[in-house]
Design a protein around this motif. Structure first.
Motif, mmCIF file in Angstrom:
data_model
loop_
_atom_site.group_PDB
_atom_site.id
_atom_site.type_symbol
_atom_site.label_atom_id
_atom_site.label_comp_id
_atom_site.label_asym_id
_atom_site.label_seq_id
_atom_site.Cartn_x
_atom_site.Cartn_y
_atom_site.Cartn_z
ATOM 1 N N VAL A 149 -2.651 7.769 8.341
ATOM 2 C CA VAL A 149 -1.514 8.145 7.490
ATOM 3 C C VAL A 149 -0.892 9.412 8.064
ATOM 4 O O VAL A 149 -1.598 10.363 8.398
ATOM 5 N N ALA A 150 0.424 9.401 8.177
ATOM 6 C CA ALA A 150 1.159 10.571 8.691
ATOM 7 C C ALA A 150 2.416 10.769 7.856
ATOM 8 O O ALA A 150 3.529 10.551 8.325
ATOM 9 N N ASN A 151 2.230 11.156 6.603
ATOM 10 C CA ASN A 151 3.366 11.401 5.712
ATOM 11 C C ASN A 151 3.943 12.797 5.889
ATOM 12 O O ASN A 151 5.109 13.019 5.608
ATOM 13 N N LEU A 175 0.852 -1.182 0.000
ATOM 14 C CA LEU A 175 0.000 0.000 0.000
ATOM 15 C C LEU A 175 0.889 1.232 0.000
ATOM 16 O O LEU A 175 1.664 1.449 0.925
ATOM 17 N N ASN A 176 0.793 2.047 -1.042
ATOM 18 C CA ASN A 176 1.595 3.263 -1.150
ATOM 19 C C ASN A 176 0.779 4.423 -0.592
ATOM 20 O O ASN A 176 -0.204 4.852 -1.182
ATOM 21 N N THR A 177 1.210 4.953 0.544
ATOM 22 C CA THR A 177 0.482 6.043 1.196
ATOM 23 C C THR A 177 1.027 7.418 0.831
ATOM 24 O O THR A 177 0.538 8.423 1.339
ATOM 25 N N HIS A 189 -7.961 6.689 7.699
ATOM 26 C CA HIS A 189 -8.385 5.976 6.488
ATOM 27 C C HIS A 189 -8.822 4.571 6.878
ATOM 28 O O HIS A 189 -8.557 4.116 7.989
ATOM 29 N N THR A 190 -9.473 3.887 5.952
ATOM 30 C CA THR A 190 -9.835 2.486 6.158
ATOM 31 C C THR A 190 -9.497 1.683 4.913
ATOM 32 O O THR A 190 -9.652 2.163 3.789
#
Length: 136
Positions: free
Chosen positions: A61-63, A29-31, A39-40
């Motif tokens: 997600v915490a990019n 999974l590329n976030t 997200h789900t």
């Protein structure tokens, strides 16, 4: 009889599948393009007879840059002027670590001030009760 199940992945509330795979499988999974926040991932598996199983996995997600706040807590009740310190820094998992901006400075905890005050009070007490300049 085919024992492999079909796996369909959905992201958030999307009607369009993110991927359709055959079990067993690996999926990355590329976030990087996803918005920071909750997200789900909905995983639907189907066997050859059409029976379905569903698994829903919530994740965050915490990019973006990490944010640290001191002086205001979540759901706090405040009044007057509230001093708030905010720091944001990026950790991209690189080999080098940059100290500048990566640590949030914090105020001195109250318990340290209490210990300092106790030591000072004891020092003054000792000087007043046991120090005799005539003995020098």
């Amino acid at each position: 009889m085919d024992s492999n199940c079909k796996i369909i992945l959905f992201l958030d509330d999307s009607e369009t599948p993110l991927a359709e795979l055959v079990a067993p499988t690996h999926f990355q999974l590329n976030t990087n393009k996803m918005v920071d926040g909750e997200h789900t991932l909905k995983i639907v598996s189907q066997d050859s007879s059409g029976l379905e199983g569903i698994e829903i996995i919530p994740f965050t997600v915490a990019n973006g840059p990490s944010i640290s706040v001191e002086g205001l807590q979540k759901n706090a009740t405040v009044f007057g002027e509230v001093p708030i310190m905010i720091n944001a820094y990026v950790n991209k998992g690189s080999e080098t670590f940059f100290l500048q901006g990566s640590e949030t400075p914090q105020s001195t905890p109250t318990w340290i001030w209490v210990i300092i005050m106790l030591v000072l009070i004891f020092g003054v007490f000792y000087l007043l009760n046991y120090f005799n300049p005539v003995d020098l």
